[in-house]
Design a protein around this motif. Structure first.
Motif, mmCIF file in Angstrom:
data_model
loop_
_atom_site.group_PDB
_atom_site.id
_atom_site.type_symbol
_atom_site.label_atom_id
_atom_site.label_comp_id
_atom_site.label_asym_id
_atom_site.label_seq_id
_atom_site.Cartn_x
_atom_site.Cartn_y
_atom_site.Cartn_z
ATOM 1 N N SER A 1 -51.177 -83.124 57.577
ATOM 2 C CA SER A 1 -51.425 -83.126 59.015
ATOM 3 C C SER A 1 -50.891 -81.835 59.612
ATOM 4 N N PRO B 1 -51.014 -92.813 58.756
ATOM 5 C CA PRO B 1 -52.296 -92.715 58.055
ATOM 6 C C PRO B 1 -52.801 -94.074 57.597
ATOM 7 N N LYS C 1 -52.821 -86.894 63.322
ATOM 8 C CA LYS C 1 -54.071 -87.061 62.583
ATOM 9 C C LYS C 1 -53.804 -86.701 61.134
ATOM 10 N N TRP C 2 -53.957 -87.681 60.261
ATOM 11 C CA TRP C 2 -53.641 -87.499 58.846
ATOM 12 C C TRP C 2 -54.905 -87.490 58.007
ATOM 13 N N GLU C 3 -54.945 -86.590 57.040
ATOM 14 C CA GLU C 3 -56.051 -86.501 56.092
ATOM 15 C C GLU C 3 -55.538 -86.894 54.712
ATOM 16 N N TYR C 4 -56.189 -87.891 54.109
ATOM 17 C CA TYR C 4 -55.839 -88.278 52.741
ATOM 18 C C TYR C 4 -56.389 -87.231 51.792
ATOM 19 N N LEU C 5 -55.552 -86.753 50.860
ATOM 20 C CA LEU C 5 -55.979 -85.741 49.903
ATOM 21 C C LEU C 5 -56.304 -86.346 48.541
ATOM 22 N N TYR D 1 -50.976 -87.069 51.778
ATOM 23 C CA TYR D 1 -51.669 -86.834 53.043
ATOM 24 C C TYR D 1 -51.192 -85.502 53.613
#
Length: 77
Positions: free
Chosen positions: A49, A6, A54-58, A47
């Protein structure tokens, strides 16, 4: 090949990006990464996934007050 790690959040106060910790809950993977906010304190960035690519920052998962020392967060789950 596309990188599978990420990106850091776009925050000029952010310092460090280290000591990743990965765990799975159902079909979702979570990643905690040690970081800090300049003169504010340490934190763990969270994060998620579904595919480990594909990583999403929370958000910051945990944060501590800056004391100039390295505090231990303890068990998270």
């Amino acid at each position: 090949m596309e990188a599978a790690y990420p990106a850091t959040p776009n925050d000029p106060r952010l310092t460090g990006f280290r000591d990743p910790f990965l765990w799975q809950d159902g079909n979702t993977w979570y990643l905690g990464v040690g970081a800090g906010f300049r003169k504010e304190g340490g934190c763990v960035l969270l994060y998620r996934s579904r595919d480990l690519r594909k990583w999403e920052y929370l958000h910051p998962l945990a944060a501590g007050k800056w004391t100039g020392a390295n505090p231990s967060i303890g068990r998270l789950g």
